[in-house]
Scaffold this active site. Structure first.
Site, PDB file in Angstrom:
ATOM      1  CB  THR A 327      -0.925   0.055   1.226  1.00 25.88           C
ATOM      2  OG1 THR A 327      -0.112   0.207   2.397  1.00 25.88           O
ATOM      3  CG2 THR A 327      -1.776  -1.191   1.354  1.00 25.88           C
ATOM      4  CB  CYS A 328       0.072   4.666  -1.143  1.00 28.84           C
ATOM      5  SG  CYS A 328       0.231   4.373  -2.901  1.00 28.84           S
ATOM      6  CG  ASP A 329      -0.183   3.866   5.677  1.00 24.70           C
ATOM      7  OD1 ASP A 329       0.847   4.073   6.361  1.00 24.70           O
ATOM      8  OD2 ASP A 329      -1.322   4.206   6.037  1.00 24.70           O
TER       9      ASP A 329
END
Lengths: 380, 380
Positions: A327-329
């Site tokens: 994820t982009c986290d």
């Protein structure tokens, strides 16, 4: 034990991460518990993995069930167990949910506060209750905070109160912390519980049940004491603190029932280094998988649980790597402080197996974070 | 701004936690961005909240979109935006997903590693790419790790490589860290980016795009600099580092677009103290809600984000409390180190409002942990 899963995985295509649970391994774990602790009732902690096939198998084997919510109670009933084999073990319940559980026939409720006791008295009149006491949690890999339980002296007063409210003060519970490897933890807790039993008996309240909770470890990368050692330690502590009048005991294994029965297969999405000018130690490999903290591996939080990770290339030269999710986290990093040895030949598109992931993975997955689907779960 | 949500909530019954997002607040946020940064294109970070109503509104207002996955791309297209307004901004993509995005018409891709560039060249030939560089993240409330981005010198080589692979080396991106309140962070990053533009131009590669990322804060409990201050700081830094040839810029607000537009209503399930013999400071109130970390408030991890929490009793005397979620997981505690002042009169069954929860809540919620349903989400 997981050979069956490997063979199964070889036959199915990879279109996203998948958890496969082997029912034979669950059966073996159940039988080990019932063989090594024959005098103790097993209440499977449904939250660890509520797959219907697991619940049906355990219901058939004679297990009882520790449920955290009405939804879990309904799943257990649907799996064929009767309500008298269910404990509503969450100490934090809405009164409406207690009433629904009561209507479904559940009689046994956990609590750790006066207000909760009052809710139970109103919504499940005459119910059996056990009070959870606070334990120190020392020695556990995923130590419990003070969220659950109350001070033992307070528990004493609450058990009297339970009687006054028309409930049946059945016993006490504690939890030594998840992945507890210090066998003395049970002795410390049982000493406290034994003292409470005696003090309450002096007041005419005879308790009958000790809920030993969970905390039995699944094997991840480190060796853990065998179940026999736990059983012996608990048996010795019961003798020491209850003498010739041992109480009825129950345990609530979750992780130890299903943890080693599951394997997640994931795909390597990207392998990179952040800097081309530096040597490898300052410039580690980042290995990005198609599963991360938000896809079911939330127990990697603080790198608390280190799952065994395997690939087909494990005979090749290894180098420690950082492992992260897709994820982009930026918090979606599985292991960074404690890097994992992974083969230098590992390549994008390779499959890796994350072992001992049968517990606390499938239902922890986020609904759709970053648009990624939740973890698929198959039971064989 | 959230008065509409409060009025709406007064009219609907409580059967579990619910997030309500006010589209008027989203519209106002969008218009503030476009007014204060008229020369910059807005790419809404879909992962913050992909509710179809939000995507449709932003598509209608002229926004572009930063997508983390093919599923997000499909949602944006379904909301009426065209593919030329989409950036596939995740640096970690399966080659098959790049190909699907390409087939859907997406032309713009992020990367930070050679292997990713090669995937894009194969699966989206001729595509436009921007390289993400590493930033220090100093000053951010939720600082980014080194998960995304590469060393600037490495980025220089990769942009040359992009050209050699037949891709269009469009520009560079960075992210100063979420909830960034240090305005100088943008200046430091833009100094690096300006230098790279000049060095690459000397090699005949003329970049055109600077992706300023996100990091614009939503207001939680502390005041944050107004959007105008950000706009001015970025404008000044562009002038300082690019002189008379400013690049095209884009921003990727997520939290700042929807954070303050949402409110979660939750119910108090239990209030207790752990010990009846001690004074209140050593023996704090525990306030248990029907939402916790696994129900959508995962950003309370490490107590990083402190949402404003309100009840109807806020005029009464207050006392700091620990706030926890409803699951049987001891990690499901929202605020413990930093206790929250809550009214002493707060009671079980009371509703509380958790404000500024429009971002990173609904899709973070777990599928069914402990049997609890995911967070409901309504848009008005």
């Amino acid at each position: 034990m997981t050979e069956r899963i490997r063979n199964f995985l070889d036959k199915i295509p990879h279109d996203g991460p998948v958890l496969v649970v082997d029912l034979e391994a669950v059966r073996e774990n159940y039988l080990t518990f019932s063989r090594t602790m024959p005098d103790t009732s097993i209440y499977y902690a449904v939250k660890a993995n509520p797959a219907p096939e697991i619940l049906s198998l355990l219901a058939e084997l004679g297990s009882s069930f520790d449920c955290a919510s009405v939804a879990e109670i309904e799943m257990v009933l649907a799996a064929g167990a009767t309500a008298d084999r269910i404990s509503f073990g969450n100490t934090i319940k809405k009164e409406a949910d207690i009433a629904r559980a009561h209507a479904l026939g559940v009689r046994l409720f956990a609590f750790d506060a006066r207000a909760e006791l009052e809710k139970i008295a109103r919504a499940a009149p005459g119910g059996q209750v056990f009070c959870r006491i606070l334990c120190d949690g020392e020695g556990a890999e995923w130590p419990l905070s003070r969220k659950f339980g109350c001070d033992p002296a307070m528990a004493e007063g609450l058990m009297e109160e339970a009687q006054n409210l028309g409930l049946e003060p059945l016993g006490l519970s504690f939890h030594v912390g998840s992945q507890q490897t210090d066998l003395a933890a049970w002795d410390r807790a049982l000493a406290t519980v034994g003292g409470l039993f005696r003090r309450l008996a002096d007041k005419g309240i005879v308790l009958r049940l000790v809920n030993l909770g969970g905390g039995f470890p699944a094997r991840y990368r480190r060796d853990v004491p065998a179940m026999e050692a736990y059983s012996q330690a608990i048996h010795d502590a019961i003798i020491a603190h209850f003498g010739n009048h041992p109480p009825k005991t129950i345990i609530e294994p979750g992780r130890a029932m299903v943890g080693n029965a599951g394997i997640i297969r994931s795909e390597v999405v990207l392998i990179s280094r952040k800097d081309q000018s530096k040597t490898s130690e300052d410039n580690p490999r980042w290995v990005f998988l198609d599963i991360g903290k938000f896809g079911g591996l939330v127990e990697c939080m603080d790198e608390a649980i280190r799952y065994p990770i395997r690939s087909r290339r494990d005979d090749d030269a290894m180098e420690p790597a950082i492992i992260a999710g897709p994820t982009c986290d930026s918090a979606d990093v599985l292991y960074e402080r404690n890097r994992y040895p992974l083969p230098l030949s590992l390549d994008i598109g390779d499959h890796i197996l994350i072992e001992a992931t049968g517990a606390y993975t499938s239902t922890y997955a986020s609904v759709a974070f970053n648009g990624f689907a939740p973890l698929k779960s198959l039971v064989i």
